[in-house]
Scaffold this motif. Structure first.
Motif, PDB file in Angstrom:
ATOM      1  N   GLY A 369      -5.909 -33.586  -5.426  1.00 53.22           N
ATOM      2  CA  GLY A 369      -7.282 -34.028  -5.939  1.00 53.22           C
ATOM      3  C   GLY A 369      -7.790 -35.195  -5.279  1.00 53.22           C
ATOM      4  N   ARG A 370      -7.181 -35.686  -4.119  1.00 52.12           N
ATOM      5  CA  ARG A 370      -7.918 -36.531  -3.162  1.00 52.12           C
ATOM      6  C   ARG A 370      -8.134 -37.803  -4.042  1.00 52.12           C
ATOM      7  NH1 ARG A 370     -11.857 -34.065   1.096  1.00 52.12           N
ATOM      8  NH2 ARG A 370     -11.248 -36.081   2.080  1.00 52.12           N
ATOM      9  N   CYS A 371      -7.744 -38.004  -5.343  1.00 54.49           N
ATOM     10  CA  CYS A 371      -8.151 -39.275  -5.900  1.00 54.49           C
ATOM     11  C   CYS A 371      -7.543 -40.529  -5.379  1.00 54.49           C
ATOM     12  CB  CYS A 371      -7.424 -39.114  -7.440  1.00 54.49           C
ATOM     13  SG  CYS A 371      -7.864 -37.760  -8.070  1.00 54.49           S
ATOM     14  N   ASN A 384     -11.344 -51.631  -2.804  1.00 55.13           N
ATOM     15  CA  ASN A 384     -12.419 -52.553  -2.374  1.00 55.13           C
ATOM     16  C   ASN A 384     -13.400 -52.231  -1.148  1.00 55.13           C
ATOM     17  OD1 ASN A 384     -11.831 -54.838  -4.120  1.00 55.13           O
ATOM     18  ND2 ASN A 384      -9.797 -54.955  -3.165  1.00 55.13           N
ATOM     19  N   ASN A 385     -13.718 -50.858  -1.392  1.00 54.51           N
ATOM     20  CA  ASN A 385     -14.659 -50.196  -0.341  1.00 54.51           C
ATOM     21  C   ASN A 385     -15.873 -49.772  -1.237  1.00 54.51           C
ATOM     22  OD1 ASN A 385     -13.769 -50.966   2.227  1.00 54.51           O
ATOM     23  ND2 ASN A 385     -11.878 -49.657   1.796  1.00 54.51           N
ATOM     24  N   MET A 386     -16.942 -49.096  -0.591  1.00 51.28           N
ATOM     25  CA  MET A 386     -18.023 -48.511  -0.891  1.00 51.28           C
ATOM     26  C   MET A 386     -18.020 -46.994  -0.545  1.00 51.28           C
ATOM     27  SD  MET A 386     -20.895 -51.324  -1.302  1.00 51.28           S
ATOM     28  CE  MET A 386     -21.925 -50.491  -2.508  1.00 51.28           C
ATOM     29  N   HIS A 387     -18.416 -46.015  -1.204  1.00 44.71           N
ATOM     30  CA  HIS A 387     -18.362 -44.715  -0.597  1.00 44.71           C
ATOM     31  C   HIS A 387     -19.774 -43.903  -1.231  1.00 44.71           C
ATOM     32  CE1 HIS A 387     -14.003 -45.078   0.512  1.00 44.71           C
ATOM     33  NE2 HIS A 387     -13.866 -45.798  -0.626  1.00 44.71           N
ATOM     34  N   ASP A 388     -20.210 -42.935  -0.490  1.00 45.60           N
ATOM     35  CA  ASP A 388     -21.320 -42.231  -0.770  1.00 45.60           C
ATOM     36  C   ASP A 388     -20.821 -40.752  -0.857  1.00 45.60           C
ATOM     37  OD1 ASP A 388     -23.625 -40.937  -1.012  1.00 45.60           O
ATOM     38  OD2 ASP A 388     -24.490 -41.729   0.964  1.00 45.60           O
ATOM     39  N   LEU A 389     -20.814 -40.559  -2.237  1.00 46.39           N
ATOM     40  CA  LEU A 389     -20.394 -38.926  -2.320  1.00 46.39           C
ATOM     41  C   LEU A 389     -21.454 -37.910  -2.073  1.00 46.39           C
ATOM     42  CD1 LEU A 389     -18.902 -39.794  -6.022  1.00 46.39           C
ATOM     43  CD2 LEU A 389     -17.782 -39.299  -3.968  1.00 46.39           C
ATOM     44  N   LYS A 390     -22.597 -38.281  -1.579  1.00 43.46           N
ATOM     45  CA  LYS A 390     -23.648 -37.359  -1.321  1.00 43.46           C
ATOM     46  C   LYS A 390     -23.845 -36.397  -2.153  1.00 43.46           C
ATOM     47  CE  LYS A 390     -22.833 -38.494   3.789  1.00 43.46           C
ATOM     48  NZ  LYS A 390     -23.756 -39.592   3.747  1.00 43.46           N
ATOM     49  N   PHE A 442     -15.528 -34.495 -10.096  1.00 43.12           N
ATOM     50  CA  PHE A 442     -15.006 -34.732  -8.689  1.00 43.12           C
ATOM     51  C   PHE A 442     -14.319 -33.606  -8.142  1.00 43.12           C
ATOM     52  CE2 PHE A 442     -15.399 -39.129  -9.901  1.00 43.12           C
ATOM     53  CZ  PHE A 442     -15.820 -39.869  -8.750  1.00 43.12           C
ATOM     54  N   ASN A 443     -13.837 -32.488  -8.944  1.00 42.97           N
ATOM     55  CA  ASN A 443     -13.275 -31.256  -8.214  1.00 42.97           C
ATOM     56  C   ASN A 443     -14.487 -30.538  -7.676  1.00 42.97           C
ATOM     57  OD1 ASN A 443     -11.285 -29.242  -8.110  1.00 42.97           O
ATOM     58  ND2 ASN A 443     -12.706 -28.218  -9.645  1.00 42.97           N
ATOM     59  N   VAL A 445     -17.504 -31.940  -6.657  1.00 42.02           N
ATOM     60  CA  VAL A 445     -18.190 -32.675  -5.511  1.00 42.02           C
ATOM     61  C   VAL A 445     -17.099 -32.865  -4.257  1.00 42.02           C
ATOM     62  CG1 VAL A 445     -18.939 -34.872  -4.934  1.00 42.02           C
ATOM     63  CG2 VAL A 445     -19.537 -34.168  -6.902  1.00 42.02           C
ATOM     64  N   LEU A 446     -15.890 -33.065  -4.446  1.00 42.23           N
ATOM     65  CA  LEU A 446     -14.960 -32.881  -3.466  1.00 42.23           C
ATOM     66  C   LEU A 446     -14.445 -31.719  -2.972  1.00 42.23           C
ATOM     67  CD1 LEU A 446     -12.791 -36.196  -4.579  1.00 42.23           C
ATOM     68  CD2 LEU A 446     -14.909 -35.958  -2.978  1.00 42.23           C
ATOM     69  N   GLY A 447     -14.654 -30.466  -3.754  1.00 46.47           N
ATOM     70  CA  GLY A 447     -14.265 -29.324  -3.531  1.00 46.47           C
ATOM     71  C   GLY A 447     -12.817 -28.941  -3.432  1.00 46.47           C
ATOM     72  N   THR A 448     -12.158 -29.713  -4.408  1.00 42.88           N
ATOM     73  CA  THR A 448     -10.634 -29.484  -4.476  1.00 42.88           C
ATOM     74  C   THR A 448     -10.031 -28.369  -5.042  1.00 42.88           C
ATOM     75  OG1 THR A 448     -10.862 -31.190  -6.495  1.00 42.88           O
ATOM     76  CG2 THR A 448     -10.481 -32.116  -4.107  1.00 42.88           C
ATOM     77  N   LYS A 449     -11.007 -27.385  -5.699  1.00 40.31           N
ATOM     78  CA  LYS A 449     -10.292 -26.295  -6.337  1.00 40.31           C
ATOM     79  C   LYS A 449      -9.236 -26.385  -7.364  1.00 40.31           C
ATOM     80  CE  LYS A 449     -12.962 -23.248  -3.064  1.00 40.31           C
ATOM     81  NZ  LYS A 449     -13.995 -24.348  -2.724  1.00 40.31           N
ATOM     82  N   LEU A 450      -9.175 -27.349  -8.157  1.00 40.23           N
ATOM     83  CA  LEU A 450      -8.034 -27.462  -8.975  1.00 40.23           C
ATOM     84  C   LEU A 450      -8.026 -26.384  -9.823  1.00 40.23           C
ATOM     85  CD1 LEU A 450      -8.062 -31.369  -9.620  1.00 40.23           C
ATOM     86  CD2 LEU A 450      -7.039 -30.188  -7.767  1.00 40.23           C
ATOM     87  N   SER A 451      -6.895 -26.022 -10.384  1.00 41.97           N
ATOM     88  CA  SER A 451      -6.578 -25.065 -11.478  1.00 41.97           C
ATOM     89  C   SER A 451      -6.654 -25.662 -12.773  1.00 41.97           C
ATOM     90  CB  SER A 451      -5.244 -24.442 -11.405  1.00 41.97           C
ATOM     91  OG  SER A 451      -4.224 -25.347 -11.572  1.00 41.97           O
ATOM     92  N   GLN A 452      -6.812 -24.912 -13.946  1.00 36.74           N
ATOM     93  CA  GLN A 452      -7.161 -25.446 -15.225  1.00 36.74           C
ATOM     94  C   GLN A 452      -5.547 -26.492 -15.542  1.00 36.74           C
ATOM     95  OE1 GLN A 452      -9.927 -25.492 -16.800  1.00 36.74           O
ATOM     96  NE2 GLN A 452      -8.752 -26.685 -18.544  1.00 36.74           N
ATOM     97  N   ASP A 453      -4.641 -25.821 -14.934  1.00 36.73           N
ATOM     98  CA  ASP A 453      -3.342 -26.734 -15.557  1.00 36.73           C
ATOM     99  C   ASP A 453      -3.385 -27.904 -14.687  1.00 36.73           C
ATOM    100  OD1 ASP A 453      -2.315 -24.797 -17.249  1.00 36.73           O
ATOM    101  OD2 ASP A 453      -1.070 -23.875 -15.687  1.00 36.73           O
ATOM    102  N   GLU A 454      -4.065 -28.008 -13.495  1.00 38.21           N
ATOM    103  CA  GLU A 454      -4.018 -29.258 -12.659  1.00 38.21           C
ATOM    104  C   GLU A 454      -4.872 -30.077 -13.131  1.00 38.21           C
ATOM    105  OE1 GLU A 454      -2.869 -27.631  -8.093  1.00 38.21           O
ATOM    106  OE2 GLU A 454      -4.725 -27.253  -9.008  1.00 38.21           O
ATOM    107  N   LYS A 455      -5.997 -29.647 -13.561  1.00 41.89           N
ATOM    108  CA  LYS A 455      -7.076 -30.528 -14.347  1.00 41.89           C
ATOM    109  C   LYS A 455      -6.462 -31.282 -15.659  1.00 41.89           C
ATOM    110  CE  LYS A 455     -10.922 -27.441 -12.770  1.00 41.89           C
ATOM    111  NZ  LYS A 455     -11.908 -26.690 -13.220  1.00 41.89           N
ATOM    112  N   GLN A 456      -6.004 -30.554 -16.494  1.00 40.10           N
ATOM    113  CA  GLN A 456      -5.143 -30.879 -17.483  1.00 40.10           C
ATOM    114  C   GLN A 456      -4.104 -32.110 -17.290  1.00 40.10           C
ATOM    115  OE1 GLN A 456      -3.918 -27.363 -19.348  1.00 40.10           O
ATOM    116  NE2 GLN A 456      -6.180 -27.156 -20.773  1.00 40.10           N
ATOM    117  N   ALA A 457      -3.339 -31.685 -16.305  1.00 44.38           N
ATOM    118  CA  ALA A 457      -2.350 -32.444 -15.971  1.00 44.38           C
ATOM    119  C   ALA A 457      -3.027 -33.764 -15.385  1.00 44.38           C
ATOM    120  CB  ALA A 457      -1.576 -32.160 -14.835  1.00 44.38           C
ATOM    121  N   LEU A 458      -3.939 -33.879 -14.777  1.00 43.82           N
ATOM    122  CA  LEU A 458      -4.759 -35.006 -14.079  1.00 43.82           C
ATOM    123  C   LEU A 458      -5.323 -35.893 -15.218  1.00 43.82           C
ATOM    124  CD1 LEU A 458      -5.714 -36.594 -11.583  1.00 43.82           C
ATOM    125  CD2 LEU A 458      -7.477 -35.133 -11.344  1.00 43.82           C
TER     126      LEU A 458
END
Length: 465
Positions: A369-371, A384-390, A442-443, A445-458
């Motif tokens: 998930g890259r969280c 403590n940083n700033m990020h641009d998700l573009k 975030f799935n 925008v970040l292109g992580t391609k999580l499964s439904q089970d992975e999303k629910q677990a997250l």
């Protein structure tokens, strides 16, 4: 040199976008300063009140097009005070014919070119973009009216989100100095009327004085004595904790002070002050480097839209840095996160306390998930940083909705995830109603391609934080 909005929008769109504000807010679309009113308050109020039903209906329609706003509480899952259920499920509506999996299989360019980005992932406009300013939820308005007889009700707009999609009210208060006490709020909203009784014997004299200042009303852009205010009667103003209720958040919102022209200023959801002792930057854009800086500059930013000219005319309060600001910061810096009994001292799940699904969610959080690349457990789930998700990779820049021009967000600071179940709606402008929405965002925008089970677990994992 062409103006910003001349580049972004055709003239016909500009005229339409600002038509609702034409009578009471004659604000040119590209001005830096807000001009003095050209009509008496009585006429402005009459115009605003006449327009208000149309303004609110327009925002309601936008929200219903973007989201499922139903009240669907998560079974047996409450916020930290135990008085309000966490809402479950994805609320962002998909484009017709799409699923989350089919959308996630497409490139950002394809999504942009076909107009497939869910509207609920787009920046959320202020309820009255051309006017802006602080807007408080009804629960806060009612309680401040009851305790202080101070009116936070604007005559031109109302709060726009259903109460079940906002934080519990009043939220609990946890102190780093007294973790053994748990919630010290006694179920009450801290105000200038009750703070001494509630906190006497618990905090130091320095902190008590800081708390008094944080609860003292001072003039603000829409709440003051002048003829261009947005409240019916002359107002003493607002307090720091009118938005940061009990040092948390009530989902009150305003607009970023750091951007002009008015149509490009983005909505800001009130962030929690829990855990600011670990934060090194403050403000979604300004990156103020200490809680003292944040406390001092809020009087010119959140209070007056970053406009020192308006602040001077309306009666800005400039707290003394070595005394008042320091005391206010001392009080804010002892506000703790809510307890997270399943976490060990390093922010990792204790396998003897967590469920199998929660442990799987932690694995997703730390890996696929890259969280954790931004929300570092050892750093209170931030960096403590700033990020641009573009995000603009996924949509055409310059779209206008309800007077708001969607421009790139740019770098936004990483917000802590500790106690995140207590802080809906999510993202800096509150565009995501639930944790499930946030995972889908975030799935994609970040292109992580999580499964439904992975999303629910997250989601299950996030609830433990």
């Amino acid at each position: 040199m062409p103006r910003v909005l001349d580049i972004l929008l055709p003239t016909t769109v500009c005229v339409a976008a600002f038509s609702l504000a034409a009578f009471s807010d004659p604000l040119p679309p590209d001005t830096t300063y807000r001009p003095l009113p050209t009509l008496p308050l009585s006429q402005v109020r009459e115009n605003d009140e006449a327009q208000k039903p149309r303004v609110m209906e327009r925002q309601r329609s936008l929200l219903e097009q973007r989201y499922d706003l139903a009240n669907r509480p998560m079974p047996n899952t409450a916020m930290s005070g135990g008085r309000k259920a966490v809402q479950e499920g994805v609320r962002v509506k998909l484009p017709e014919g799409e699923t989350w999996d089919s959308l996630g299989s497409k490139s950002p360019e394809e999504i942009r070119d076909k107009g497939l980005l869910p509207a609920g992932f787009m920046p959320l406009p202020h309820v009255k973009q051309a006017t802006g300013g602080q807007v408080f939820p009804q629960e806060q308005i009612d309680e401040i009216g009851r305790q202080e007889a101070r009116d936070l009700r604007r005559f031109d707009v109302d709060f726009d989100l259903p109460a079940h999609l906002t934080p519990e009210f009043p939220p609990p208060i946890f102190l780093t100095t007294h973790p053994e006490l748990g919630d010290v709020s006694r179920g009450e909203l801290l105000t200038i009327k009750n703070f001494y009784e509630l906190m006497n014997g618990i905090i130091t004299p320095v902190q008590m004085e800081g708390l008094r200042l944080l609860l003292t009303p001072f003039p603000q852009e829409e709440f003051n004595q002048t003829e261009d205010r947005k409240v019916a009667q002359q107002s003493l103003g607002v307090t720091c904790l009118d938005c940061h209720s009990n040092f948390h958040t009530n989902a009150a919102f305003h607009q970023t002070p750091d951007v002009r022209p008015q149509a490009a200023r983005f909505r800001l959801d009130t962030t929690s002050l829990r855990g600011v002792f670990n934060q090194q930057i403050h403000g979604s854009k300004r990156s103020l480097r200490s809680i003292e800086d944040f406390t001092e500059f809020e009087q010119r930013t959140a209070y007056f839209n970053g406009d020192h000219v308006s602040a001077t005319r309306k009666g800005v309060h400039l707290p003394d840095r070595p005394n008042q600001v320091a005391m206010m910061a001392q009080m804010q810096n002892i506000i703790d996160f809510p307890p997270a009994p399943k976490l060990d001292p390093f922010g990792r799940l204790d396998p003897t306390k967590a469920s199998e699904q929660e442990l799987k969610g932690e694995q997703v959080f730390m890996g696929k998930g890259r969280c954790a690349e931004c929300h570092v457990p050892q750093l209170s789930f931030m960096d403590n940083n700033m990020h641009d998700l573009k995000l603009e990779r996924f949509y055409r820049v310059g779209q206008t909705v309800n007077d708001f021009v969607a421009l790139p967000d740019g770098p936004i600071k990483t917000f802590t995830l500790r106690g995140i179940k207590d802080s809906p709606p999510y993202l800096h402008d509150g565009r995501l109603m639930t944790l499930a929405d946030t995972v889908e965002f975030f799935n994609l925008v970040l292109g992580t391609k999580l499964s439904q089970d992975e999303k629910q677990a997250l989601v299950a994992y996030l609830l433990t934080l």
